[in-house]
Design a protein around this motif. Sequence first.
Motif, short mmCIF file in Angstrom:
data_model
loop_
_atom_site.label_atom_id
_atom_site.label_comp_id
_atom_site.label_asym_id
_atom_site.label_seq_id
_atom_site.Cartn_x
_atom_site.Cartn_y
_atom_site.Cartn_z
N ARG A 40 53.59 -67.57 -23.25
CA ARG A 40 54.10 -66.65 -22.23
C ARG A 40 53.51 -65.25 -22.40
O ARG A 40 53.14 -64.59 -21.43
N LEU A 41 53.41 -64.78 -23.63
CA LEU A 41 52.86 -63.45 -23.89
C LEU A 41 51.36 -63.41 -23.61
O LEU A 41 50.82 -62.40 -23.14
N GLN A 44 50.76 -63.31 -19.78
CA GLN A 44 51.37 -62.17 -19.10
C GLN A 44 50.31 -61.16 -18.69
O GLN A 44 49.45 -60.80 -19.48
N ARG A 51 52.00 -58.05 -10.60
CA ARG A 51 53.07 -57.27 -11.20
C ARG A 51 53.90 -56.64 -10.09
O ARG A 51 53.38 -55.98 -9.21
N THR A 55 58.54 -59.46 -11.10
CA THR A 55 57.74 -60.13 -12.11
C THR A 55 58.44 -60.06 -13.46
O THR A 55 58.85 -59.00 -13.89
N GLU A 57 58.88 -59.68 -17.25
CA GLU A 57 58.15 -59.02 -18.32
C GLU A 57 58.69 -59.49 -19.66
O GLU A 57 59.90 -59.50 -19.88
N TYR A 58 57.80 -59.89 -20.53
CA TYR A 58 58.21 -60.34 -21.86
C TYR A 58 57.81 -59.28 -22.89
O TYR A 58 56.68 -58.79 -22.88
N THR A 64 61.01 -62.19 -25.77
CA THR A 64 60.53 -63.30 -24.94
C THR A 64 61.47 -64.50 -25.03
O THR A 64 61.84 -65.09 -24.02
N ALA A 149 56.70 -68.77 -15.96
CA ALA A 149 56.07 -67.53 -15.53
C ALA A 149 55.43 -67.66 -14.15
O ALA A 149 54.85 -66.71 -13.64
N LYS A 272 46.79 -60.60 -27.78
CA LYS A 272 48.10 -60.73 -27.13
C LYS A 272 48.85 -61.88 -27.77
O LYS A 272 48.29 -62.96 -27.98
#
Length: 304
Positions: A40-41, A44, A51, A55, A57-58, A64, A149, A272
């Motif tokens: 997920r991160l 993102q 965005r 949306t 956000e994690y 998360t 997501a 990330k």
Amino acid sequence: MVGLKPSEVPPTAAMKFVSAGTAACIADLCTFPLDTAKVRLQIQGEVRIPRSTSTMEYRGVLGTLSTMVRTEGPRSLYSGLVAGLQRQMSFASIRIGLYDSVKQLYTPKGAESTGLAARLLAGCTTGAVAVTFAQPTDVVKVRFQAIGALPDIARRYSGTVDAYRTIAREEGVRGLWRGTLPNIARNAIINCGELVTYDLIKDTLLRAQLMTDSVPCHFVAAFGAGFCATVVASPVDVVKTRYMNSSPGQYRNALSCLLALLTQDGLTGFYKGFVPSFLRLGSWNVVMFISYEQLQRAAVLAWS
């Protein structure tokens, strides 16, 4: 920590093959939520997920995980687990279970010990072969992990088997092997960072007689292997995840995905999800290698 003692009779290649797949499944069951948080991160901020105020956000690992539980329910943490276990049984069995056998093939006859070059070649070989066989399971796993997501209209898989069928029908058989090249690169690197590091740390500890061939030794070697693997593999892992999760036509190839990531997020984009990657890979390695060593010894005892 108590474990089975090493047997004088070494485990066979078949024992290692089965033990590796089983140990990897045990490790996945313990660490899968961290892997989902990592995915997920990593995805993102992709352009195709605009965005806006709606949306999701994690923020960080715990953020998360808590956001997923709050918005999608606890089951979302294990979305894609079936494909993940299928992946480990076909993937880890090859890349880990056959590592020692392939390492011996690269070791010159008469050599007293296996050199670094032979270990690295063995890691690259088993990693590449494993990806070739297991890539469809990895694609489906990533798609399910990323599904929360995506907009509701994009959540089009009713189950694991349906995902395989749908991807093959809509994207062709090649869709099931999407991201094979970056995944081969990733797993060649991870195999070297993981198996070779584990091998070297364990050998060093035993040769220096700092530790015995027991669970504490396996824990230390596995923890070091997990950290090294995360550092060297994170950049290619981010590219692999984004490319596998991309819609048809979004990226021309893995290189265009890499360039898009670099343009959007800079060099930091390649790391990330580093914290969940390390938490997941470090803990995964500890559970997997300890389980692997114990399962091999149990198999030898059972068949002796």
